[in-house]
Design an enzyme around this catalytic site. Structure first.
Site, mmCIF file in Angstrom:
data_model
loop_
_atom_site.group_PDB
_atom_site.id
_atom_site.type_symbol
_atom_site.label_atom_id
_atom_site.label_comp_id
_atom_site.label_asym_id
_atom_site.label_seq_id
_atom_site.Cartn_x
_atom_site.Cartn_y
_atom_site.Cartn_z
ATOM 1 N N ASP A 155 -32.748 84.315 -45.578
ATOM 2 C CA ASP A 155 -32.720 82.903 -45.017
ATOM 3 C C ASP A 155 -34.084 82.425 -44.779
ATOM 4 O O ASP A 155 -35.258 82.950 -45.131
ATOM 5 C CB ASP A 155 -31.993 83.076 -43.540
ATOM 6 C CG ASP A 155 -31.744 81.711 -42.949
ATOM 7 O OD1 ASP A 155 -31.269 80.667 -43.863
ATOM 8 O OD2 ASP A 155 -32.076 81.360 -41.782
ATOM 9 N N SER A 156 -33.979 80.949 -44.670
ATOM 10 C CA SER A 156 -35.338 80.267 -44.624
ATOM 11 C C SER A 156 -36.081 80.797 -43.384
ATOM 12 O O SER A 156 -37.157 80.526 -43.054
ATOM 13 C CB SER A 156 -35.020 78.837 -44.301
ATOM 14 O OG SER A 156 -33.909 78.698 -43.463
ATOM 15 N N TYR B 38 -35.832 74.890 -45.006
ATOM 16 C CA TYR B 38 -35.542 74.762 -46.249
ATOM 17 C C TYR B 38 -34.460 73.344 -46.400
ATOM 18 O O TYR B 38 -34.466 72.772 -47.383
ATOM 19 C CB TYR B 38 -34.560 75.623 -46.905
ATOM 20 C CG TYR B 38 -35.414 77.122 -47.226
ATOM 21 C CD1 TYR B 38 -36.480 77.199 -46.892
ATOM 22 C CD2 TYR B 38 -34.629 77.945 -47.856
ATOM 23 C CE1 TYR B 38 -37.224 78.451 -47.397
ATOM 24 C CE2 TYR B 38 -35.322 79.443 -48.191
ATOM 25 C CZ TYR B 38 -36.717 79.413 -48.151
ATOM 26 O OH TYR B 38 -37.233 80.754 -48.379
ATOM 27 N N CYS C 16 -28.691 81.710 -46.192
ATOM 28 C CA CYS C 16 -28.960 80.098 -45.956
ATOM 29 C C CYS C 16 -28.211 79.205 -46.842
ATOM 30 O O CYS C 16 -27.896 79.537 -47.939
ATOM 31 C CB CYS C 16 -30.517 80.063 -46.511
ATOM 32 S SG CYS C 16 -30.928 78.307 -46.391
ATOM 33 N N GLU D 183 -31.996 76.599 -31.895
ATOM 34 C CA GLU D 183 -33.430 77.631 -31.505
ATOM 35 C C GLU D 183 -33.838 77.393 -30.219
ATOM 36 O O GLU D 183 -34.283 78.351 -29.660
ATOM 37 C CB GLU D 183 -34.534 77.067 -32.535
ATOM 38 C CG GLU D 183 -34.054 77.492 -34.027
ATOM 39 C CD GLU D 183 -35.073 77.777 -34.977
ATOM 40 O OE1 GLU D 183 -36.373 77.574 -34.851
ATOM 41 O OE2 GLU D 183 -34.621 77.877 -36.279
ATOM 42 N N CYS E 117 -24.082 75.426 -41.691
ATOM 43 C CA CYS E 117 -25.266 75.789 -41.624
ATOM 44 C C CYS E 117 -25.448 77.042 -40.815
ATOM 45 O O CYS E 117 -24.692 77.241 -39.895
ATOM 46 C CB CYS E 117 -26.061 74.563 -40.993
ATOM 47 S SG CYS E 117 -27.991 75.063 -40.450
ATOM 48 N N THR E 118 -26.598 77.992 -41.061
ATOM 49 C CA THR E 118 -26.515 79.012 -40.276
ATOM 50 C C THR E 118 -26.623 79.071 -38.892
ATOM 51 O O THR E 118 -26.262 79.786 -38.263
ATOM 52 C CB THR E 118 -27.758 79.780 -40.824
ATOM 53 O OG1 THR E 118 -29.107 78.747 -40.643
ATOM 54 C CG2 THR E 118 -27.960 80.355 -42.080
ATOM 55 N N HIS E 119 -27.277 77.907 -38.334
ATOM 56 C CA HIS E 119 -27.304 77.649 -36.774
ATOM 57 C C HIS E 119 -26.184 77.204 -36.263
ATOM 58 O O HIS E 119 -26.039 77.272 -35.017
ATOM 59 C CB HIS E 119 -28.629 76.409 -36.694
ATOM 60 C CG HIS E 119 -29.911 77.291 -37.000
ATOM 61 N ND1 HIS E 119 -30.363 77.514 -38.207
ATOM 62 C CD2 HIS E 119 -30.889 77.273 -36.110
ATOM 63 C CE1 HIS E 119 -31.542 77.965 -38.056
ATOM 64 N NE2 HIS E 119 -32.072 77.800 -37.102
HETATM 65 N N1 DGL Z 1 -30.878 78.239 -42.756
HETATM 66 C C1 DGL Z 1 -30.740 76.593 -43.296
HETATM 67 C C2 DGL Z 1 -29.309 76.511 -43.480
HETATM 68 O O1 DGL Z 1 -28.234 77.071 -43.426
HETATM 69 C C3 DGL Z 1 -30.826 76.063 -41.771
HETATM 70 C C4 DGL Z 1 -32.380 76.020 -41.439
HETATM 71 C C5 DGL Z 1 -33.283 75.168 -42.665
HETATM 72 O O2 DGL Z 1 -33.283 74.018 -42.833
HETATM 73 O O3 DGL Z 1 -34.212 76.008 -43.156
HETATM 74 O O4 DGL Z 1 -29.158 75.647 -44.272
#
Ligand code: DGL
Length: 263
Positions: A10-11, A42, A73, A152, A182-184
């Site tokens: 992941d990023s 990312y 990601c 976060e 999105c992961t978050h």
């Molecule tokens: N991991 C990214 C995603 O799921 C979110 C965080 C980022 O922008 O890097 O798109």
């Protein structure tokens, strides 16, 4: 081969929500996670840059001897999968297709919402994946960039999170299924559910991806069904913040990460 690890990248920290689902479903598997914390986010970068980063990380993880790669990601899954699959022959699973499949199976009204980073939404990857299965489904997409820092910061269910969710999601009315692309975003599930109402089904791409990992490993005869999986974590910047914030994302089992240089 069966004893090799599953690689996940992941990023940064967010992909730990996907890793968490993989560990829950496949506790016997060893996992190697790489968070590109030096180059996060990312979501605001060009497809070209995200693809270059993803290729570099995949080379690193493949050199560690993994049996399958999960692109946790969403942004990288949205733009880099063809390049990664073009270069490497191991099974590579992104988070978009599993999430899209689940959304199609879930919707009754044929109206699906998709939220994600700017990069993911701009790519149209979820919409394309949904329409490839069911062209008659209407997709309403919206970038929700503030959800990333809120998750976060741990501000996942307070008045700030609710206000952000209200602001972002007000034009999602009428959808009966919302993809958390999105992961978050799974961390903000409760605030998002408060705003969307209990009738709207929230699709967690991480959960669906873990099921896909199990399906592919089983099909390839690579599923490990005994022992306790070993967890390895790599980051591209100092590990302290990754370990402290990441613990909340993973829910435990993260006390050490090693810093590496990529490429
Ligand atoms: N991991 C990214 C995603 O799921 C979110 C965080 C980022 O922008 O890097 O798109």
């Amino acid at each position: 081969m069966i004893d090799k690890a599953i690689g996940v990248f992941d990023s940064g920290i967010g992909g730990l929500t996907v890793l968490k689902e993989i560990i829950k479903l496949l506790p016997h598997e060893d996992t190697i996670y790489l968070g590109d914390t030096a180059r996060v986010p990312y979501g605001t970068k060009s497809a070209e840059t995200v693809t270059r980063y993803s290729l570099e990380i995949t080379d690193f993880l493949v050199n560690k001897g993994i049996k399958l790669l999960v692109v946790a990601c969403n942004t990288a899954s949205a733009v880099a999968l063809p390049a990664l699959r073009g270069k490497h022959s191991l099974p590579i699973i992104g988070v978009i297709e599993p999430g899209a499949r689940k959304a199609v199976a879930s919707t009754q009204t044929k109206k699906v919402g998709v939220i994600g980073t700017e990069g993911t939404i701009k790519s149209g990857a979820y919409e394309k994946a949904i329409k490839a299965i069911a062209p008659d489904i209407e997709v309403i997409s919206k970038p929700c960039p503030l959800f990333v820092p809120l998750a976060e910061e741990g501000w996942t269910d307070n008045e700030v999170a609710i206000a952000a969710a209200e602001r972002y999601l007000h034009d999602m009315k009428g959808v009966d299924t919302l993809v958390l692309g999105c992961t978050h975003y799974p961390l903000l599930k409760s605030a998002i559910a408060t705003v969307m109402g209990s009738d709207v089904r929230l699709i967690d791409s991480g959960e669906e991806t873990a099921l896909e990992v199990r399906r592919v490993l089983s099909k390839e005869g690579l599923l490990k069904e005994e022992g306790t999986g070993k967890r390895t974590f790599y980051v591209t910047d100092t590990p302290e913040r990754f370990v402290s914030v990441g613990l909340r994302f993973l829910g435990g089992g993260l006390d050490h990460a090693e810093r590496v240089e990529i490429p």
